[in-house]
Design a protein around this motif. Structure first.
Motif, PDB file in Angstrom:
ATOM      1  N   LYS A  77      32.615  19.717  13.491  1.00  0.00           N
ATOM      2  CA  LYS A  77      33.108  19.511  12.122  1.00  0.00           C
ATOM      3  C   LYS A  77      32.733  18.131  11.587  1.00  0.00           C
ATOM      4  CE  LYS A  77      35.028  23.507  12.427  1.00  0.00           C
ATOM      5  NZ  LYS A  77      34.396  24.678  11.780  1.00  0.00           N
ATOM      6  N   LYS A 125      40.822  26.131  20.014  1.00  0.00           N
ATOM      7  CA  LYS A 125      40.930  24.703  19.710  1.00  0.00           C
ATOM      8  C   LYS A 125      39.570  24.033  19.571  1.00  0.00           C
ATOM      9  CE  LYS A 125      45.326  24.170  22.164  1.00  0.00           C
ATOM     10  NZ  LYS A 125      46.035  23.424  23.236  1.00  0.00           N
ATOM     11  N   ARG A 126      38.504  24.806  19.844  1.00  0.00           N
ATOM     12  CA  ARG A 126      37.148  24.239  19.848  1.00  0.00           C
ATOM     13  C   ARG A 126      37.078  23.027  20.771  1.00  0.00           C
ATOM     14  NH1 ARG A 126      37.737  25.854  14.416  1.00  0.00           N
ATOM     15  NH2 ARG A 126      36.172  27.356  13.738  1.00  0.00           N
ATOM     16  N   TYR A 161      40.083  18.045  10.144  1.00  0.00           N
ATOM     17  CA  TYR A 161      39.534  17.624  11.433  1.00  0.00           C
ATOM     18  C   TYR A 161      39.238  16.124  11.453  1.00  0.00           C
ATOM     19  CZ  TYR A 161      38.948  22.601  12.357  1.00  0.00           C
ATOM     20  OH  TYR A 161      39.172  23.941  12.546  1.00  0.00           O
ATOM     21  N   ARG A 212      38.704  14.066  14.615  1.00  0.00           N
ATOM     22  CA  ARG A 212      37.464  14.169  15.384  1.00  0.00           C
ATOM     23  C   ARG A 212      36.586  12.919  15.222  1.00  0.00           C
ATOM     24  NH1 ARG A 212      36.070  19.690  16.328  1.00  0.00           N
ATOM     25  NH2 ARG A 212      38.009  20.757  16.876  1.00  0.00           N
TER      26      ARG A 212
END
Length: 210
Positions: free
Chosen positions: A54, A135-136, A193, A196
């Motif tokens: 992402k 949850k990737r 996100y 991240r």
């Protein structure tokens, strides 16, 4: 959309499988640019990385038939602001003419924190990792890997390369944990996100380690 995302996860599973048979699918190289993992049979596309992370890279460039994506994580203080002088941890990913990832380079500062053998063993450990699709996330275990007989850097080596940590925690008697924060230099993070973009590094030291 289901078909597309399903293909991404199948490719990620194949990549994990390749890491489990490391010597058949990868070649490592160490030079002035850092530690590079070269892929014999690429399976992941550039769009896969955007879907999974992402995040957009800090910079894109092209040299002949190879496109390079640079992920530049800058050291930040407790308020999330870049420090001076700058400390950068950089990952460089290479993609072939079909947009498949064929190299992964860790900047030289990584070699100052961990010997090349440790980096390679960590990558091998991803071959037995667990993938959490919802949850990737990918979580690796290194319990089954052989113990390395190489010296790790001393505390003063880390400070020389990374500077002072954002926090020092006194763990058990005779042990300290140094915590460093880094933030990715990027123009785009998908909404929801934002976390991240941040990377936390925790390094444990025995007080008699120097």
């Amino acid at each position: 959309m289901f078909s597309l995302t399903g293909c991404v996860w199948l490719r990620l599973l194949e990549f994990r499988s390749q890491l489990g048979e490391f010597d058949d699918y990868f070649v490592t190289k160490i030079n002035g640019e850092g530690f590079t993992l070269n892929f014999r049979e690429p399976v992941l596309f550039s769009d896969d990385l955007i879907y999974l992370s992402k995040l957009e890279p800090s910079e894109k460039s092209k040299l002949q038939d190879t496109e390079y994506w640079l992920y530049d994580f800058k050291k930040v203080n407790a308020n999330g602001r870049p420090v001076s002088p700058e400390v950068d941890i950089v990952f460089r990913l290479g993609f072939d003419s079909e947009k498949m990832m064929n190299s992964w380079t860790f900047s030289p500062i990584f070699l100052a924190m961990a010997p090349p053998q440790f980096l390679e063993m960590s990558l091998r450990g991803l071959g037995s990792s667990k993938i959490f699709r919802s949850k990737r996330q990918v979580k690796a275990t290194f319990d089954t890997l052989p113990k390395l007989k190489v010296g790790l850097p001393l505390k003063q080596d880390i400070i020389q390369n990374l500077g002072d940590p954002v926090e020092i925690i006194e763990e058990n008697v005779g042990q300290q944990r140094y915590i460093y924060h880094f933030m990715l230099d990027t123009d785009y993070v998908e909404k929801g996100y934002e976390d991240r973009r941040f990377m936390e590094m925790r390094l444990d030291f025995a007080n008699d380690s120097g």
